[in-house]
Design a protein around this motif. Structure first.
Motif, PDB file in Angstrom:
ATOM      1  N   ASP A  43      33.730  48.022  35.519  1.00 47.86           N
ATOM      2  CA  ASP A  43      34.143  46.591  35.544  1.00 47.86           C
ATOM      3  C   ASP A  43      35.254  46.168  34.558  1.00 47.86           C
ATOM      4  OD1 ASP A  43      31.661  45.318  37.349  1.00 47.86           O
ATOM      5  OD2 ASP A  43      30.432  46.799  36.152  1.00 47.86           O
ATOM      6  N   ARG A  79      36.777  48.608  39.510  1.00 48.87           N
ATOM      7  CA  ARG A  79      36.621  47.860  40.856  1.00 48.87           C
ATOM      8  C   ARG A  79      37.896  46.787  41.212  1.00 48.87           C
ATOM      9  NH1 ARG A  79      35.015  42.846  39.741  1.00 48.87           N
ATOM     10  NH2 ARG A  79      34.069  42.260  37.630  1.00 48.87           N
ATOM     11  N   PRO A  80      38.082  46.540  42.241  1.00 50.77           N
ATOM     12  CA  PRO A  80      38.833  45.256  42.744  1.00 50.77           C
ATOM     13  C   PRO A  80      38.564  44.072  41.807  1.00 50.77           C
ATOM     14  CG  PRO A  80      38.172  46.579  44.620  1.00 50.77           C
ATOM     15  CD  PRO A  80      37.391  46.993  43.580  1.00 50.77           C
ATOM     16  N   GLY A  81      39.426  43.454  41.142  1.00 51.99           N
ATOM     17  CA  GLY A  81      39.137  42.477  40.366  1.00 51.99           C
ATOM     18  C   GLY A  81      38.753  42.720  38.958  1.00 51.99           C
ATOM     19  N   ARG A 108      43.637  41.822  35.544  1.00 49.18           N
ATOM     20  CA  ARG A 108      42.947  42.164  36.548  1.00 49.18           C
ATOM     21  C   ARG A 108      43.451  43.067  37.664  1.00 49.18           C
ATOM     22  NH1 ARG A 108      38.334  37.407  37.651  1.00 49.18           N
ATOM     23  NH2 ARG A 108      37.246  39.290  37.944  1.00 49.18           N
ATOM     24  N   ARG A 109      42.635  44.041  38.169  1.00 50.28           N
ATOM     25  CA  ARG A 109      43.184  44.937  39.158  1.00 50.28           C
ATOM     26  C   ARG A 109      43.308  44.001  40.383  1.00 50.28           C
ATOM     27  NH1 ARG A 109      40.143  49.486  42.602  1.00 50.28           N
ATOM     28  NH2 ARG A 109      41.622  49.273  44.271  1.00 50.28           N
ATOM     29  N   THR A 110      44.332  44.127  40.859  1.00 44.81           N
ATOM     30  CA  THR A 110      44.521  43.546  42.239  1.00 44.81           C
ATOM     31  C   THR A 110      43.802  44.321  43.496  1.00 44.81           C
ATOM     32  OG1 THR A 110      46.757  44.469  42.352  1.00 44.81           O
ATOM     33  CG2 THR A 110      46.621  42.176  41.325  1.00 44.81           C
ATOM     34  N   ARG A 121      43.602  52.015  37.188  1.00 46.77           N
ATOM     35  CA  ARG A 121      43.249  51.317  38.117  1.00 46.77           C
ATOM     36  C   ARG A 121      42.384  51.894  39.253  1.00 46.77           C
ATOM     37  NH1 ARG A 121      45.394  49.672  43.152  1.00 46.77           N
ATOM     38  NH2 ARG A 121      45.670  47.586  43.482  1.00 46.77           N
ATOM     39  N   HIS A 162      38.455  44.300  35.188  1.00 50.37           N
ATOM     40  CA  HIS A 162      39.174  43.596  33.861  1.00 50.37           C
ATOM     41  C   HIS A 162      39.948  44.796  33.125  1.00 50.37           C
ATOM     42  CE1 HIS A 162      37.581  39.750  34.383  1.00 50.37           C
ATOM     43  NE2 HIS A 162      36.457  40.431  34.630  1.00 50.37           N
TER      44      HIS A 162
END
Length: 247
Positions: free
Chosen positions: A114, A140-142, A245-247, A136, A144
């Protein structure tokens, strides 16, 4: 933090350098606390869904231990490639495992984390592009990313460069200090300005949320009030704290 002894044998390579117990593996508590507060605000309370936080390049576990009280219910795992650092980290955090920032080198499934703490690591890397690719992958997507690194454009570095002096944080050798203030050899290979850091992180598949400044514990005591004031402007601060945040 302790200095690399002048009597230590010269390191054969970077791995040899970081396995030396005398090499500093912790940063200032003020930076760690500011970064932990940013992470706690981003993650929020566990609320029945504990998050997994990876402290990648955990060193002696100081950053993870500082963050833990602010992240109740979340699981924090320290990760480092140095066995010496892991031995120290395990005295401060319940989980600490070995991993490397190359393709698939982190022992975690894709999208399993997360948040990632990445404290004072990126300036030490030969290949920061591969490192952010691997971070990355495990986020997870989104998820931090909380990254901290020294600021090449810190207020005193601007003055030093004008005077023809090598900037603080920059190093030209793993064996000694040459041409700059300070006494510690810490293995910095890359340095970033705020603009360069933002652009690099964004190009690596992250959306930058905020950038803040933090003081540097090595600033001489008479100058520390000025260094704390500089934190209000990340462009001048000693340390850069970036949330993405991961896109």
């Amino acid at each position: 933090m302790t200095a690399l002894p002048t009597t230590a044998p010269p390191p054969k390579d970077l791995r040899d350098f970081y396995e030396n117990p005398a090499v500093p593996v912790a940063s200032g508590t003020s930076r760690s606390l500011r970064q932990a507060r940013m992470l706690a605000q981003a993650l929020g309370p566990a609320a029945g869904r504990p998050g997994t936080v990876l402290d990648i390049g955990c060193g002696d576990g100081t950053a993870a231990a500082t963050a833990a009280p602010l992240l109740p219910g979340h699981r924090i795992v320290g990760v480092d490639w140095s066995q010496d650092a892991l031995r120290r980290a395990r005295t401060r955090v319940p989980y600490a495992v070995r991993g490397e920032l190359t393709g698939g080198g982190l022992p975690f499934a894709s999208g399993s984390a997360d948040a990632v703490l990445f404290s004072e690591v990126i300036e030490h890397l030969v290949d920061p592009d591969a490192a952010l690719d691997e971070i990355r992958r495990v986020l997870r997507p989104g998820g931090h990313l909380m990254l901290s690194t020294p600021n090449l454009a810190a207020w005193y570095n601007r003055a030093l460069l004008l005077a023809g002096v090598q900037p603080v944080f920059s190093e030209v050798s793993l064996r000694g200090i040459h041409g700059r203030p300070g006494r510690e050899v810490v293995g910095h290979l890359r340095l970033y300005t705020p603009r360069a850091l933002r652009e690099f992180v964004a190009a690596s598949g992250f959306a930058v949320v905020r950038l803040e400044g933090a003081p540097f514990h090595g600033v001489p005591r008479p100058l520390r009030p000025l260094d704390r004031l500089a934190c209000a402007r990340p462009q001048l601060a000693s340390i850069l704290l970036l949330h993405a945040r991961r896109t």
